[in-house]
Scaffold this active site. Structure first.
Site, mmCIF file in Angstrom:
data_model
loop_
_atom_site.group_PDB
_atom_site.id
_atom_site.type_symbol
_atom_site.label_atom_id
_atom_site.label_comp_id
_atom_site.label_asym_id
_atom_site.label_seq_id
_atom_site.Cartn_x
_atom_site.Cartn_y
_atom_site.Cartn_z
ATOM 1 N N ASP A 229 0.977 -1.292 0.118
ATOM 2 C CA ASP A 229 -0.262 0.072 -0.077
ATOM 3 C C ASP A 229 0.893 1.322 0.037
ATOM 4 O O ASP A 229 2.150 1.201 0.181
ATOM 5 C CB ASP A 229 -0.824 0.125 1.289
ATOM 6 C CG ASP A 229 -2.196 0.759 1.079
ATOM 7 O OD1 ASP A 229 -2.416 1.632 0.120
ATOM 8 O OD2 ASP A 229 -2.835 0.890 2.094
ATOM 9 N N LYS A 230 0.258 2.466 -0.082
ATOM 10 C CA LYS A 230 1.003 3.512 0.009
ATOM 11 C C LYS A 230 0.144 4.559 1.160
ATOM 12 O O LYS A 230 -1.105 4.292 1.186
ATOM 13 C CB LYS A 230 1.162 4.469 -1.388
ATOM 14 C CG LYS A 230 -0.209 5.023 -2.033
ATOM 15 C CD LYS A 230 -0.043 6.376 -1.759
ATOM 16 C CE LYS A 230 -1.533 6.962 -2.374
ATOM 17 N NZ LYS A 230 -1.511 8.453 -1.982
ATOM 18 N N HIS A 231 0.783 5.597 1.496
ATOM 19 C CA HIS A 231 0.085 6.491 2.355
ATOM 20 C C HIS A 231 0.711 7.728 1.838
ATOM 21 O O HIS A 231 1.933 8.190 1.714
ATOM 22 C CB HIS A 231 0.503 6.315 3.856
ATOM 23 C CG HIS A 231 -0.197 7.298 4.748
ATOM 24 N ND1 HIS A 231 -1.424 7.418 4.999
ATOM 25 C CD2 HIS A 231 0.455 8.698 5.220
ATOM 26 C CE1 HIS A 231 -1.599 8.585 5.874
ATOM 27 N NE2 HIS A 231 -0.634 9.112 5.999
ATOM 28 N N SER A 232 -0.378 8.725 1.663
ATOM 29 C CA SER A 232 -0.039 10.365 1.514
ATOM 30 C C SER A 232 -0.164 11.180 2.694
ATOM 31 O O SER A 232 -1.366 10.880 3.254
ATOM 32 C CB SER A 232 -0.721 10.791 0.040
ATOM 33 O OG SER A 232 -0.625 12.080 -0.065
ATOM 34 N N THR B 143 -9.825 10.499 0.153
ATOM 35 C CA THR B 143 -10.231 9.431 -0.705
ATOM 36 C C THR B 143 -11.440 8.826 -0.558
ATOM 37 O O THR B 143 -12.114 8.499 -1.528
ATOM 38 C CB THR B 143 -8.948 8.328 -0.552
ATOM 39 O OG1 THR B 143 -7.778 8.940 -1.178
ATOM 40 C CG2 THR B 143 -9.330 7.418 -1.735
ATOM 41 N N ARG C 51 -5.503 14.925 20.868
ATOM 42 C CA ARG C 51 -4.308 15.472 20.275
ATOM 43 C C ARG C 51 -4.963 16.916 19.599
ATOM 44 O O ARG C 51 -4.549 17.929 19.779
ATOM 45 C CB ARG C 51 -3.351 14.670 19.531
ATOM 46 C CG ARG C 51 -2.670 13.795 20.195
ATOM 47 C CD ARG C 51 -1.992 12.907 19.300
ATOM 48 N NE ARG C 51 -1.210 13.666 18.265
ATOM 49 C CZ ARG C 51 -1.109 13.084 17.107
ATOM 50 N NH1 ARG C 51 -1.483 11.969 16.561
ATOM 51 N NH2 ARG C 51 -0.436 13.800 16.108
ATOM 52 N N SER D 128 0.599 7.627 14.665
ATOM 53 C CA SER D 128 -0.740 7.643 14.229
ATOM 54 C C SER D 128 -0.878 6.972 12.821
ATOM 55 O O SER D 128 -1.771 6.027 12.573
ATOM 56 C CB SER D 128 -1.363 9.063 14.054
ATOM 57 O OG SER D 128 -2.719 9.045 13.687
ATOM 58 N N LYS E 227 -2.217 2.203 12.123
ATOM 59 C CA LYS E 227 -3.417 1.906 11.009
ATOM 60 C C LYS E 227 -2.712 1.016 9.739
ATOM 61 O O LYS E 227 -3.301 0.017 9.627
ATOM 62 C CB LYS E 227 -4.035 2.865 10.644
ATOM 63 C CG LYS E 227 -4.850 3.848 11.321
ATOM 64 C CD LYS E 227 -5.673 4.800 11.100
ATOM 65 C CE LYS E 227 -4.759 6.200 10.544
ATOM 66 N NZ LYS E 227 -4.296 6.988 11.626
ATOM 67 N N LYS E 228 -1.611 1.502 9.326
ATOM 68 C CA LYS E 228 -0.828 0.511 8.162
ATOM 69 C C LYS E 228 -0.383 -0.657 8.710
ATOM 70 O O LYS E 228 -0.674 -1.758 7.959
ATOM 71 C CB LYS E 228 0.247 1.326 7.587
ATOM 72 C CG LYS E 228 -0.083 2.779 6.783
ATOM 73 C CD LYS E 228 -1.456 2.114 5.624
ATOM 74 C CE LYS E 228 -1.653 3.657 5.018
ATOM 75 N NZ LYS E 228 -2.738 3.263 3.987
#
Length: 436
Positions: free
Chosen positions: A80-83, A120, A168, A183, A187-188
């Site tokens: 996967d990717k995260h932006s 998204t 936070r 954070s 999740k990933k």
């Protein structure tokens, strides 16, 4: 473990034991650790930071606060990717099917927009019938058979992070690199990935304003993810202008479909999408190198396989079976489409990209609170980019609005976002490769 003594240790700059970190996060359940204690710990970390091993321990503890997905039996590498987010960033919509077409499995668990950045999930919900909350059986089936599924986070995925972030957010402790790192990665890691590529953005439309800040975050994310056992790399990309030429929800979905089918591809968006795809394929062994990965991704896009997979994914998750072929018949449209034109000639020398995102919010296409609804039809299209030379009367962008009043609000943000100069300016590179 007494929560107050744990907090005192970090307040005084002492190292924290991983077992104590796990016990403190475990105390979130049933609120054995109070909201005030969570806030105090967050503030102590904000000022004193966390060592890498402490951040790894915090990340793993938050991952283990809920379910961890198991993809055993699926004969594809899970990647996967995260932006870190921006304006006109619809990369996920094209990236997931491109990587799936090359043999990867992309269980993409995405978020909603907040503030000036798009989400998204909001984009995918522009598609009639599309479910961002399938049950685990359908999520697994679609990921296995089609190769990708773009959905939202369930309540059982890293629930400690949801509570921690909420506190936070109201205690001015969001801007802490160790807490941001934990954070994102909790999740990933809970998603059961074998590989992760990070797209860390900098610029006027990014969470991290400067490249130095983005590099520091990328360094932390890569070190902690790999320390937690997840193979991870990162790219630094620019958000000094909108990434796509469209910003909103349905308008970005339309942009993505046009990209996948080859009808129109914004050059900077294409560079980021294909580079990330090549990185993902190399990371999990589907390509021998980034260069080979890039070549495979480019082929999967150009020969139509990625577009076919996107259409199959949409249908499998409840959307129309002919969405790719007839998207204009399915996507919502705003009643009013009006151009904003240049009052005088010149070259676009700078763009306040955050202001463009706020224009979308002013139209109703974004949210300032997590519970706010969004209007999927509104947004900006034909957004002019840096270095563009305009004559008086040329289009800066088109506004898709519900009313004249909404158009005027968006117009004020857009006009305030652009600074014009007399001479051509060099457009900055969209990708600055990060090496850990």
């Amino acid at each position: 473990m007494l929560p107050q003594e744990f907090i005192r240790a970090k307040r005084d700059g002492k190292p924290l034991d991983p077992a104590e970190i796990a016990a403190f996060i475990g105390g979130f359940e049933g609120e054995r650790v109070t909201e005030g204690q969570v806030a105090a710990f967050a503030m102590a970390v904000f000022f004193n930071g966390l060592a890498r091993d402490e951040t790894v321990a915090l990340t793993l503890a938050m991952r283990d606060s809920g379910d961890v997905l198991d993809w055993s039996g699926i004969g594809r590498p899970i990647v996967d990717k995260h932006s870190t987010g921006g304006v006109g960033d619809n990369v996920s919509l094209m990236l997931a099917p491109i990587v799936a077409a090359c043999g990867g499995a992309v269980p993409m668990i995405s978020g909603r927009g907040l503030g000036h950045t798009g989400g998204t999930l909001d984009k995918m919900e522009s598609i009639p019938g599309y479910s961002v909350t399938p049950d685990n059986a359908l999520f697994r089936k679609v990921t296995d058979e089609i190769g990708c599924a773009i959905i939202g986070q369930t309540g059982r995925l890293a629930p400690a992070d949801k509570r921690f972030y909420g506190i936070r957010d109201v205690t001015a402790t969001v801007e802490s690199i160790p807490l941001i790192t934990a954070s994102i990665l909790s999740k990933k890691l809970a998603a059961g990935l074998q590989g992760l590529v990070l797209d860390v953005k900098s610029g006027s439309g990014a969470f991290m304003g400067t490249e130095a800040e983005a590099r520091a975050l990328a360094e932390s994310l890569v070190a902690v993810a790999n320390g937690a056992g997840l193979k991870t790399t990162a790219l630094l990309t620019g958000m000094d202008e909108a990434l796509a030429s469209d910003a909103g929800n349905a308008v970005e979905v339309r942009n993505a479909v046009r990209f996948l089918t080859g009808e129109h591809r914004d050059p900077r968006l294409q560079a980021v999408t294909l580079t990330l795809a090549g990185e993902m394929l190399a990371l999990v062994g589907l390509a021998e190198s980034r260069e080979e990965g890039l070549a495979k991704a480019t082929t999967a896009l150009s020969d139509g396989r990625a577009a076919e997979i996107f259409g199959r994914m949409v249908h499998a998750l409840g959307g129309p079976s002919d969405f790719v072929e007839k998207m204009d018949a399915h996507l919502p449209k705003a009643e009013l489409v009006r151009d904003i034109v240049a009052d005088e000639g010149g070259v676009i020398a700078a763009v306040d990209t955050r202001a463009l995102g706020l224009a979308v919010v002013a139209l109703g296409g974004g949210r300032t609170r997590p519970q706010d609804p969004v209007d999927h039809a509104v947004g900006l299209t034909r957004i002019a980019g840096l270095g563009t030379e305009l004559s008086k009367g040329d289009v800066i962008c088109s506004v898709h609005a519900r009313s004249d009043a909404d158009f005027e609000k968006a117009e004020a943000f857009v006009r305030g976002a652009y600074r014009f100069g007399a001479a051509p300016t060099e457009r900055p590179a969209v990708i600055a490769r990060f090496e850990a």
